[in-house]
Design an enzyme around this catalytic site. Structure first.
Site, PDB file in Angstrom:
ATOM      1  N   HIS A  67      -2.358  -2.744   4.329  1.00  0.00           N
ATOM      2  CA  HIS A  67      -3.017  -2.462   3.052  1.00  0.00           C
ATOM      3  C   HIS A  67      -4.256  -1.583   3.235  1.00  0.00           C
ATOM      4  O   HIS A  67      -4.607  -0.818   2.349  1.00  0.00           O
ATOM      5  CB  HIS A  67      -3.395  -3.767   2.359  1.00  0.00           C
ATOM      6  CG  HIS A  67      -2.219  -4.611   1.980  1.00  0.00           C
ATOM      7  ND1 HIS A  67      -1.296  -4.225   1.041  1.00  0.00           N
ATOM      8  CD2 HIS A  67      -1.812  -5.828   2.435  1.00  0.00           C
ATOM      9  CE1 HIS A  67      -0.361  -5.169   0.919  1.00  0.00           C
ATOM     10  NE2 HIS A  67      -0.655  -6.148   1.758  1.00  0.00           N
TER      11      HIS A  67
ATOM     12  N   GLU B  69       5.631 -14.732   4.240  1.00  0.00           N
ATOM     13  CA  GLU B  69       4.968 -14.632   2.937  1.00  0.00           C
ATOM     14  C   GLU B  69       5.968 -14.547   1.798  1.00  0.00           C
ATOM     15  O   GLU B  69       5.740 -13.842   0.806  1.00  0.00           O
ATOM     16  CB  GLU B  69       4.015 -13.429   2.927  1.00  0.00           C
ATOM     17  CG  GLU B  69       4.574 -12.168   3.584  1.00  0.00           C
ATOM     18  CD  GLU B  69       3.496 -11.147   3.887  1.00  0.00           C
ATOM     19  OE1 GLU B  69       2.483 -11.106   3.170  1.00  0.00           O
ATOM     20  OE2 GLU B  69       3.664 -10.373   4.849  1.00  0.00           O
TER      21      GLU B  69
ATOM     22  N   ASP C 262       1.101 -13.003  -1.128  1.00  0.00           N
ATOM     23  CA  ASP C 262       2.499 -12.656  -1.350  1.00  0.00           C
ATOM     24  C   ASP C 262       3.367 -13.899  -1.481  1.00  0.00           C
ATOM     25  O   ASP C 262       4.351 -13.902  -2.225  1.00  0.00           O
ATOM     26  CB  ASP C 262       3.013 -11.770  -0.223  1.00  0.00           C
ATOM     27  CG  ASP C 262       2.584 -10.316  -0.397  1.00  0.00           C
ATOM     28  OD1 ASP C 262       2.972  -9.713  -1.411  1.00  0.00           O
ATOM     29  OD2 ASP C 262       1.862  -9.796   0.463  1.00  0.00           O
TER      30      ASP C 262
END
Length: 266
Positions: A48, A152, A178
């Site tokens: 990210h 996740e 997530d």
């Protein structure tokens, strides 16, 4: 020249509690500042955060003089990317979105040279071997590699026992955001169903003899996760800490403006 020991991997094996932060600023100066703060590990986020192999290597070099251990989260499972990151000197990878044991085995193969794996050989061009300055790198380097797979999703939870049993996986890390979304609670990491799923997963991971980790920005919740089996915890990110400190400073000077900014931002 000797291969630097992976003290993070050693701590995992001994189940010593380790606290760390995510790094998303992609800056060696901020990484070095945080390396002086006493955290056990700092995790460079290339999933990210806007990190690439060049920024990863620069941050590794900036943090090298300090005792903090450096981890990296790649953007995906691509063996070519994993090969490049290991070449920069990364010893511990936290690989996201692992849903099956088959995926975990493929990642293990990407981290090792033949015949155990498929990693390409190019040590003369790589910092990982210190450009061939490390003696017996092919043996010593492999001993210091550490793989953490991140689960996740609902699918990953269903396959958790098989994933945790894969040889070459040193630890399993829970990604609450997530996972919450996959369980139908997007943006609600504190939902009772999510917290219960995390606690159960941590206990199952530990039962398989693997170290368990989780992201948790709440110190109170961190204690609960430790009781469930978590031995390494990421307690926040450099971006969030920077913003929180800036808002806190402004709120002390102009309380109304600080409060408005905080509610608008979050």
């Amino acid at each position: 020249m000797l291969m630097p020991p992976n003290k993070f991997k050693q701590a995992l094996a001994q189940r010593r509690t380790q606290f760390g932060l995510f790094l998303g600023l992609a800056n060696p100066i901020s990484a070095e500042i945080l390396a002086t703060c006493g955290y056990d590990f700092l995790l460079i986020d290339a999933e990210h955060g806007l990190n690439d192999t060049r920024s990863v290597q620069a941050q590794l070099q900036a943090m090298a003089p300090y005792p903090v251990q450096c981890l990296v989260r790649p953007a995906h499972h691509d063996p070519a990317l994993i090969k490049q990151l290991l070449g920069t000197g990364v010893q511990t990878l936290l690989v996201p979105m692992v849903d099956t044991a088959e995926q975990a085995r493929a990642i293990v193969a990407s981290m090792h040279y033949p015949p155990k794996g498929i990693r390409g050989v190019g040590t003369g061009l790589e910092r990982g071997s210190r450009w061939n300055a490390v003696s017996d790198y092919f043996a010593k380097g492999a001993e210091e590699l550490c793989l953490i797979v991140q689960i996740e999703s609902r699918t990953a939870l269903e396959n958790l026992d098989e994933i945790a049993s894969v040889e070459g996986v040193d630890a399993v890390f829970i990604g609450p955001s997530d996972l919450a979304a996959s369980l139908g609670h997007l943006g609600q990491v504190s939902h009772p169903d999510v917290k219960a799923a995390i606690a159960d997963a941590l206990a199952r991971i530990s039962a398989h003899g693997k170290a368990a980790g989780v992201f948790c920005a709440d110190a109170t919740q961190a204690a609960s996760f430790q009781e469930s089996g978590a031995s390494f915890l990421a307690m926040g990110a450099d971006t969030g800490l920077l913003r929180s400190a800036a808002l806190k400073l402004l709120a002390g000077l102009r309380p109304q403006s600080g409060a408005d900014n905080a509610s608008a931002g979050y």
